[in-house]
Design an enzyme around this catalytic site. Structure first.
Site, PDB file in Angstrom:
ATOM      1  N   TYR A  91     -27.853 -15.700 -11.121  1.00  0.00           N
ATOM      2  CA  TYR A  91     -26.828 -16.262 -10.229  1.00  0.00           C
ATOM      3  C   TYR A  91     -25.482 -15.586 -10.479  1.00  0.00           C
ATOM      4  O   TYR A  91     -24.744 -15.294  -9.541  1.00  0.00           O
ATOM      5  CB  TYR A  91     -26.690 -17.777 -10.439  1.00  0.00           C
ATOM      6  CG  TYR A  91     -25.768 -18.393  -9.419  1.00  0.00           C
ATOM      7  CD1 TYR A  91     -26.260 -18.803  -8.176  1.00  0.00           C
ATOM      8  CD2 TYR A  91     -24.403 -18.521  -9.671  1.00  0.00           C
ATOM      9  CE1 TYR A  91     -25.415 -19.323  -7.213  1.00  0.00           C
ATOM     10  CE2 TYR A  91     -23.548 -19.034  -8.709  1.00  0.00           C
ATOM     11  CZ  TYR A  91     -24.055 -19.437  -7.493  1.00  0.00           C
ATOM     12  OH  TYR A  91     -23.209 -19.946  -6.533  1.00  0.00           O
ATOM     13  N   PHE A 143     -11.964  -4.347  17.295  1.00  0.00           N
ATOM     14  CA  PHE A 143     -13.408  -4.527  17.239  1.00  0.00           C
ATOM     15  C   PHE A 143     -13.667  -6.030  17.373  1.00  0.00           C
ATOM     16  O   PHE A 143     -12.877  -6.848  16.905  1.00  0.00           O
ATOM     17  CB  PHE A 143     -14.038  -3.959  15.957  1.00  0.00           C
ATOM     18  CG  PHE A 143     -15.531  -4.125  16.005  1.00  0.00           C
ATOM     19  CD1 PHE A 143     -16.292  -3.361  16.875  1.00  0.00           C
ATOM     20  CD2 PHE A 143     -16.168  -5.118  15.273  1.00  0.00           C
ATOM     21  CE1 PHE A 143     -17.662  -3.565  16.994  1.00  0.00           C
ATOM     22  CE2 PHE A 143     -17.537  -5.322  15.387  1.00  0.00           C
ATOM     23  CZ  PHE A 143     -18.281  -4.548  16.253  1.00  0.00           C
ATOM     24  N   THR A 144     -14.795  -6.366  17.988  1.00  0.00           N
ATOM     25  CA  THR A 144     -15.060  -7.758  18.391  1.00  0.00           C
ATOM     26  C   THR A 144     -14.902  -8.758  17.239  1.00  0.00           C
ATOM     27  O   THR A 144     -14.088  -9.685  17.319  1.00  0.00           O
ATOM     28  CB  THR A 144     -16.485  -7.863  18.969  1.00  0.00           C
ATOM     29  OG1 THR A 144     -17.401  -7.298  18.032  1.00  0.00           O
ATOM     30  CG2 THR A 144     -16.597  -7.102  20.284  1.00  0.00           C
ATOM     31  N   ASP A 232     -10.908  -0.603   8.131  1.00  0.00           N
ATOM     32  CA  ASP A 232     -12.278  -0.985   8.449  1.00  0.00           C
ATOM     33  C   ASP A 232     -13.106   0.253   8.121  1.00  0.00           C
ATOM     34  O   ASP A 232     -13.116   1.233   8.863  1.00  0.00           O
ATOM     35  CB  ASP A 232     -12.410  -1.370   9.921  1.00  0.00           C
ATOM     36  CG  ASP A 232     -13.839  -1.808  10.251  1.00  0.00           C
ATOM     37  OD1 ASP A 232     -14.766  -1.440   9.499  1.00  0.00           O
ATOM     38  OD2 ASP A 232     -14.020  -2.499  11.261  1.00  0.00           O
ATOM     39  N   LYS A 275     -23.999  -0.021   8.146  1.00  0.00           N
ATOM     40  CA  LYS A 275     -23.854   1.244   8.879  1.00  0.00           C
ATOM     41  C   LYS A 275     -23.914   2.404   7.868  1.00  0.00           C
ATOM     42  O   LYS A 275     -24.988   2.745   7.401  1.00  0.00           O
ATOM     43  CB  LYS A 275     -22.554   1.247   9.686  1.00  0.00           C
ATOM     44  CG  LYS A 275     -22.605   0.383  10.958  1.00  0.00           C
ATOM     45  CD  LYS A 275     -22.435  -1.068  10.691  1.00  0.00           C
ATOM     46  CE  LYS A 275     -22.093  -1.866  11.926  1.00  0.00           C
ATOM     47  NZ  LYS A 275     -22.012  -3.307  11.603  1.00  0.00           N
ATOM     48  N   ARG A 399     -20.522  -2.240  26.274  1.00  0.00           N
ATOM     49  CA  ARG A 399     -19.228  -2.248  25.599  1.00  0.00           C
ATOM     50  C   ARG A 399     -18.175  -2.109  26.692  1.00  0.00           C
ATOM     51  O   ARG A 399     -17.567  -1.077  26.882  1.00  0.00           O
ATOM     52  CB  ARG A 399     -19.109  -1.117  24.573  1.00  0.00           C
ATOM     53  CG  ARG A 399     -20.044  -1.254  23.395  1.00  0.00           C
ATOM     54  CD  ARG A 399     -19.539  -2.089  22.236  1.00  0.00           C
ATOM     55  NE  ARG A 399     -19.796  -3.507  22.275  1.00  0.00           N
ATOM     56  CZ  ARG A 399     -19.922  -4.280  21.196  1.00  0.00           C
ATOM     57  NH1 ARG A 399     -19.871  -3.777  19.992  1.00  0.00           N
ATOM     58  NH2 ARG A 399     -20.081  -5.576  21.298  1.00  0.00           N
ATOM     59  N   PHE A 466     -20.694 -11.665  24.459  1.00  0.00           N
ATOM     60  CA  PHE A 466     -21.668 -10.616  24.778  1.00  0.00           C
ATOM     61  C   PHE A 466     -23.003 -10.826  24.084  1.00  0.00           C
ATOM     62  O   PHE A 466     -24.036 -10.380  24.564  1.00  0.00           O
ATOM     63  CB  PHE A 466     -21.103  -9.232  24.422  1.00  0.00           C
ATOM     64  CG  PHE A 466     -20.671  -9.105  22.989  1.00  0.00           C
ATOM     65  CD1 PHE A 466     -19.411  -9.509  22.596  1.00  0.00           C
ATOM     66  CD2 PHE A 466     -21.536  -8.594  22.030  1.00  0.00           C
ATOM     67  CE1 PHE A 466     -19.011  -9.412  21.264  1.00  0.00           C
ATOM     68  CE2 PHE A 466     -21.148  -8.485  20.706  1.00  0.00           C
ATOM     69  CZ  PHE A 466     -19.879  -8.907  20.322  1.00  0.00           C
TER      70      PHE A 466
HETATM   71  N1  F0G Z   1     -16.326  -3.269  12.084  1.00  0.00           N
HETATM   72  C1  F0G Z   1     -16.939  -2.399  12.887  1.00  0.00           C
HETATM   73  C2  F0G Z   1     -16.224  -1.139  13.293  1.00  0.00           C
HETATM   74  C3  F0G Z   1     -18.245  -2.650  13.324  1.00  0.00           C
HETATM   75  O1  F0G Z   1     -18.850  -1.764  14.108  1.00  0.00           O
HETATM   76  C4  F0G Z   1     -18.892  -3.841  12.913  1.00  0.00           C
HETATM   77  C5  F0G Z   1     -20.224  -4.162  13.386  1.00  0.00           C
HETATM   78  C6  F0G Z   1     -18.206  -4.719  12.087  1.00  0.00           C
HETATM   79  C7  F0G Z   1     -16.930  -4.405  11.683  1.00  0.00           C
HETATM   80  C8  F0G Z   1     -18.807  -6.018  11.626  1.00  0.00           C
HETATM   81  O2  F0G Z   1     -19.781  -5.798  10.675  1.00  0.00           O
HETATM   82  O3  F0G Z   1     -21.898  -6.582  11.747  1.00  0.00           O
HETATM   83  O4  F0G Z   1     -21.723  -6.260   9.281  1.00  0.00           O
HETATM   84  O5  F0G Z   1     -20.570  -8.153  10.376  1.00  0.00           O
HETATM   85  N2  F0G Z   1     -20.757  -3.567  14.337  1.00  0.00           N
HETATM   86  C9  F0G Z   1     -22.101  -3.742  14.838  1.00  0.00           C
HETATM   87  C10 F0G Z   1     -22.278  -2.830  16.016  1.00  0.00           C
HETATM   88  C11 F0G Z   1     -22.484  -5.144  15.117  1.00  0.00           C
HETATM   89  O6  F0G Z   1     -23.341  -2.921  16.647  1.00  0.00           O
HETATM   90  O7  F0G Z   1     -21.404  -2.013  16.304  1.00  0.00           O
HETATM   91  P1  F0G Z   1     -21.067  -6.748  10.523  1.00  0.00           P
END
Ligand code: F0G
Length: 474
Positions: A91, A143-144, A232, A275, A399, A466
């Site tokens: 843990y 970013f979303t 990021d 990624k 997108r 989305f």
């Molecule tokens: N920042 C960027 C630039 C991203 O592309 C993503 C995720 C995140 C943050 C968030 O990371 O998914 O590990 O919580 N992008 C994915 C995509 C979902 O399909 O582009 P996460």
């Protein structure tokens, strides 16, 4: 694999100084395969209808070539799989945590590591410890999930990317760059700026990189205003590869060296290990400031898990530590970005409108030019993504206006300039033949004589719509 473009450092010079094209291949071979199945047009029509014309709602079993995302979809190496067997599932104080800490410190250079289950976990913690209601956060395009967590903590996000970042046709080599004048305006006029957000590469602009010179200048400008820069770092190694290929003075440096220098112009980062870091799950928050790291370590316990696992199993941390080592190898990046470039060049040769220059993790189709007569409120990119699936079972992602969501204050739809469909290439998963099939399908959809009229949204979730919105054809 494919032949390198003239910009690629793999092109060999002959003694006669002429550029001789030589093929190259991925620095790995395949040890295990996962079957995928071709479906009939009838099956795809039924599956798309059941999914509400949203590719996120398809069952992956019904997909032939899955280009929805490069997130968590990479193939791990045998060395990473071997690492899974060495998971220390204590843990507290797992040895895998310390391996991860070493890898992040060696290649990214930050002082403190707070593991999280994925990128958005890190964004949540960072937003909660740094943002107060009424703050302003500038960033090079939204970013979303990142913007969501900033707004959720009470901030207003201001886009400070250069104008070229919003122009799908601009050939600018670093379309992710920050417009320093826009940033300075925010720094001098906003009531309080807790940090500036620097994404490398910029996903929503088409996987476009930030130059080293720009990162340096952003850091200097922010330092003059005592504002930290938070990166990021999700695709920062891909960004490093573009610096190597495109920025004078970096051709002879390794990706690893470039990454370290880039990170040195920032004060911390959020990271989705799904990624660049070649794992199926995992992420982290890095910080140089001791007091801030203490706060983050305290909060991570509440939302993710103890500060030495942050929502990951020990084995996941080991796989990510090893993935980081593999991700910074030049040979890996050459093949990774090279495969994206290969698909992009096939599409360009076929006259298909894509975002230029070709980005790091994906090809972005310009949906407005597939359907020039379709109003943006009929969701051209969402329509194109569903047409691509119907044609050959290739899954892509919208997108555009659906992803952009609504303004948090007015409730009105954002109308982004970019209305794109993303063909995202998972790392080390598909072959050149898969890319050929994708290119042929995209071309067929582009050439369609009977164009669809678009979609209407029949269900809209409250957050990040989305992912779960449903549609019907008009
Ligand atoms: N920042 C960027 C630039 C991203 O592309 C993503 C995720 C995140 C943050 C968030 O990371 O998914 O590990 O919580 N992008 C994915 C995509 C979902 O399909 O582009 P996460």
């Amino acid at each position: 694999m494919n032949s390198p473009s003239s910009s690629s450092p793999t092109a060999l010079r002959t003694t006669g100084q002429q550029l001789r094209r030589r093929s190259w291949a991925e620095p790995w071979k395949i040890k295990m395969v996962e079957p995928i199945k071709l479906t009939t047009a009838e099956q795809r029509t039924a599956a798309m209808r059941a999914a509400g014309y949203n590719t996120f709602l398809l069952r992956s079993e019904d997909v032939y070539i899955d280009l929805l995302t490069d997130s968590g979809t990479s193939a791990m190496s045998d060395w990473q799989w071997a690492g899974l067997m060495l998971g220390d599932e204590a843990y507290a104080g797992s040895k895998n945590y310390y391996h991860l800490e070493e890898a992040v410190s060696r290649h990214y250079g930050y002082k403190h590591l707070i593991p999280t289950h994925q990128g958005r976990g890190a964004e949540h913690i960072l937003s909660q410890i740094m943002i107060r209601p009424g703050d302003t956060v500038p960033g090079n395009m939204y970013f979303t999930t990142t913007r969501f967590h900033q707004e959720h903590a009470g901030a207003t996000f201001v886009d400070v990317v250069i104008d070229e970042g919003h122009d799908p046709a601009s050939p600018h080599p670093f379309k992710g760059n920050v417009d320093l004048a826009k940033l300075e305006r925010v720094l001098t006029t906003a009531k309080h700026v807790p940090y500036a957000c620097l994404a490398a590469t910029v996903n929503m602009a088409g996987g476009q990189p930030v130059s080293m010179a720009n990162a340096h200048a952003v850091h200097e400008l922010c330092a003059r205003h005592s504002v930290p820069v938070m990166m990021d770092a999700t695709r920062a190694v891909e960004n490093a590869w573009f610096i190597k290929c495109r920025e004078p003075g970096y051709a002879e440096k390794t990706c690893a060296e470039i990454l370290r220098e880039f990170c040195s112009y920032t004060d911390g980062c959020t990271m989705s290990g799904k990624k660049d870091a070649l794992v199926n799950i995992g992420g982290w928050l890095s910080l140089n400031d001791d007091a801030l790291a203490e706060k983050a370590r305290n909060l991570v316990v509440v939302f993710e898990g103890l500060h030495t696992y942050g929502g990951m199993a020990g084995r996941d941390m080991e796989a990510m530590a090893r993935g980081i080592e593999e991700s910074v190898q030049d040979d890996h990046m050459r093949a990774r970005v090279g495969q994206v470039e290969y698909l992009g060049e096939l599409l360009l040769a076929a006259g298909v409108p894509i975002v230029a220059p070709i980005g790091g993790h994906a090809i972005y189709l310009d949906a407005r030019r597939f359907y020039p007569d379709m109003p943006q409120d009929n969701f051209p990119a969402q329509t194109l993504a569903s047409e691509l699936y119907l044609d050959a079972g290739v899954r892509a992602m919208e997108r555009g206006i659906v992803s952009a969501g609504r303004d948090a204050k007015t409730g009105q739809n954002h109308h982004p300039k970019l209305e794109l469909v993303r063909l995202t290439i998972p790392r080390r998963v598909y072959t050149q033949a898969h890319m050929d099939v994708v290119a042929e399908s995209v071309e067929a959809v582009f050439q369609q004589t009977k164009k669809p009229r678009g979609l209407r949204m029949v269900y809209e979730p409250e957050y990040l719509r989305f992912f779960q919105a449903r549609f019907e054809p008009i």
